[in-house]
Design a protein around this motif. Structure first.
Motif, PDB file in Angstrom:
ATOM      1  N   GLY A   8       0.769  -1.238   0.000  1.00  0.00           N
ATOM      2  CA  GLY A   8       0.000   0.000   0.000  1.00  0.00           C
ATOM      3  C   GLY A   8       0.797   1.283   0.000  1.00  0.00           C
ATOM      4  N   THR A   9       2.136   1.190  -0.062  1.00  0.00           N
ATOM      5  CA  THR A   9       2.951   2.406  -0.108  1.00  0.00           C
ATOM      6  C   THR A   9       3.667   2.585  -1.443  1.00  0.00           C
ATOM      7  N   GLY A  10       3.454   1.677  -2.382  1.00  0.00           N
ATOM      8  CA  GLY A  10       4.122   1.756  -3.680  1.00  0.00           C
ATOM      9  C   GLY A  10       3.371   2.632  -4.676  1.00  0.00           C
ATOM     10  N   SER A  14      -0.233   3.217  -3.136  1.00  0.00           N
ATOM     11  CA  SER A  14      -0.482   4.500  -2.470  1.00  0.00           C
ATOM     12  C   SER A  14      -1.652   5.236  -3.118  1.00  0.00           C
ATOM     13  N   VAL A  17      -4.907   3.389  -2.086  1.00  0.00           N
ATOM     14  CA  VAL A  17      -5.297   3.722  -0.712  1.00  0.00           C
ATOM     15  C   VAL A  17      -6.024   5.067  -0.683  1.00  0.00           C
ATOM     16  N   THR A  18      -5.469   6.059  -1.372  1.00  0.00           N
ATOM     17  CA  THR A  18      -6.089   7.386  -1.405  1.00  0.00           C
ATOM     18  C   THR A  18      -7.465   7.339  -2.062  1.00  0.00           C
ATOM     19  N   PRO A  29      -3.070   0.277   4.728  1.00  0.00           N
ATOM     20  CA  PRO A  29      -1.942   0.042   3.828  1.00  0.00           C
ATOM     21  C   PRO A  29      -0.901  -0.819   4.526  1.00  0.00           C
ATOM     22  N   SER A  31       2.765  -2.899   4.289  1.00  0.00           N
ATOM     23  CA  SER A  31       4.033  -3.018   3.564  1.00  0.00           C
ATOM     24  C   SER A  31       5.140  -3.271   4.576  1.00  0.00           C
ATOM     25  N   SER A  33       7.372  -1.269   5.440  1.00  0.00           N
ATOM     26  CA  SER A  33       7.531  -0.084   6.279  1.00  0.00           C
ATOM     27  C   SER A  33       6.505  -0.012   7.403  1.00  0.00           C
ATOM     28  N   SER A  34       5.389  -0.747   7.265  1.00  0.00           N
ATOM     29  CA  SER A  34       4.386  -0.781   8.326  1.00  0.00           C
ATOM     30  C   SER A  34       4.493  -2.039   9.169  1.00  0.00           C
ATOM     31  N   THR A  58       1.729  -6.098  -4.524  1.00  0.00           N
ATOM     32  CA  THR A  58       3.166  -6.229  -4.290  1.00  0.00           C
ATOM     33  C   THR A  58       3.874  -6.726  -5.540  1.00  0.00           C
TER      34      THR A  58
END
Length: 250
Positions: A8-10, A14, A17-18, A29, A31, A33-34, A58
């Protein structure tokens, strides 16, 4: 609706998600990083808790034969975790024509991903997209040297990543397809032509040479990467997107 976006951050994730949040959905999201690691399963149960739908955007860290192991491990683990969490819809992003290019390791890996989803325990949807506008510069860099970019005349139907995200949002919030939806851009263009359009817009002076043996897309036969007759066509044209992107740069 609660939706978990894996990746969800790629680039796609991203925007997805928005889009989903703007439509009023509860979106998680997930990933690295989360704290979610698909390869080990760490954090996955927590990320899927209460989710009705999971969207997997992914990507494998490599495009070689190791991508097969990546998708085998991650998709199998995600399906098991989804079943534990009571997920009712698994959505995956794939590639138009992916099953027609077995000579490419990465494409075979994506076919494996699709088959695992089809044979899994949960209703599913597969969204197959054509090549993203945002990847054109990278594709050109693979075969660029000494002021020349060598590209095959492979027919493509490229699409803006924002249009892919919108299609995924529509599918994720609807009933499972238990099948596949193709999404593609509005124009069919040869890859070497895309290169010339891009070079001209950038004004960088490079020369594009048509070379049927250059780069990954040289392995593609015919027009298998073109959206089929039932494809959902996106509205954004490559030239318009390119000009807008360049105009927005500082």
């Amino acid at each position: 609706m609660k939706i978990t976006v894996i990746g969800g951050t790629g680039l796609i994730g991203s925007q997805l998600v928005t889009t989903l949040r703007n439509a009023g959905h509860d979106v998680v999201p997930a990933s690295l990083s989360s704290g979610v690691d698909l390869l080990t399963g760490a954090g996955l149960d927590e990320a899927l808790a209460g989710a009705e739908t999971v969207v997997n955007v992914t990507n494998s860290p490599t495009f070689d034969e190791h991508s097969l192991d990546f998708f085998r491990t991650t998709v199998s683990g995600l399906l098991r975790a989804g079943e534990r969490a009571g997920v009712r819809h698994q959505v995956a992003l794939s590639i138009v024509g992916v099953d027609q290019v077995p000579q490419l390791d990465y494409y075979r890996a994506k076919v494996l991903q699709e088959n695992l989803l089809r044979n899994g325990p949960t209703p599913y949807s597969i969204v197959r997209a054509t090549q993203f506008f945002e990847f054109v510069d990278a594709v050109m860099s693979w075969t660029a040297a000494d002021g020349v970019v060598r590209l095959p005349a492979t027919p493509l139907q490229p699409i803006a990543s924002a249009d892919v995200a919108r299609a995924l949002a529509d599918v994720a919030t609807a009933a499972p397809l238990d099948g596949t939806l193709d999404v593609a851009g509005p124009d069919v263009l040869a890859l070497d032509e895309i290169g010339r359009i891009t070079v001209a817009a950038h004004g960088d002076g490079r020369r594009v040479v048509t070379d049927g043996k250059a780069g990954m897309f040289a392995a593609v036969d015919g027009d298998v990467l073109i959206g089929g007759p039932d494809a959902r066509l996106a509205p954004t044209h490559y030239r318009d997107w390119l000009n807008a992107t360049l105009a927005a740069r500082p």
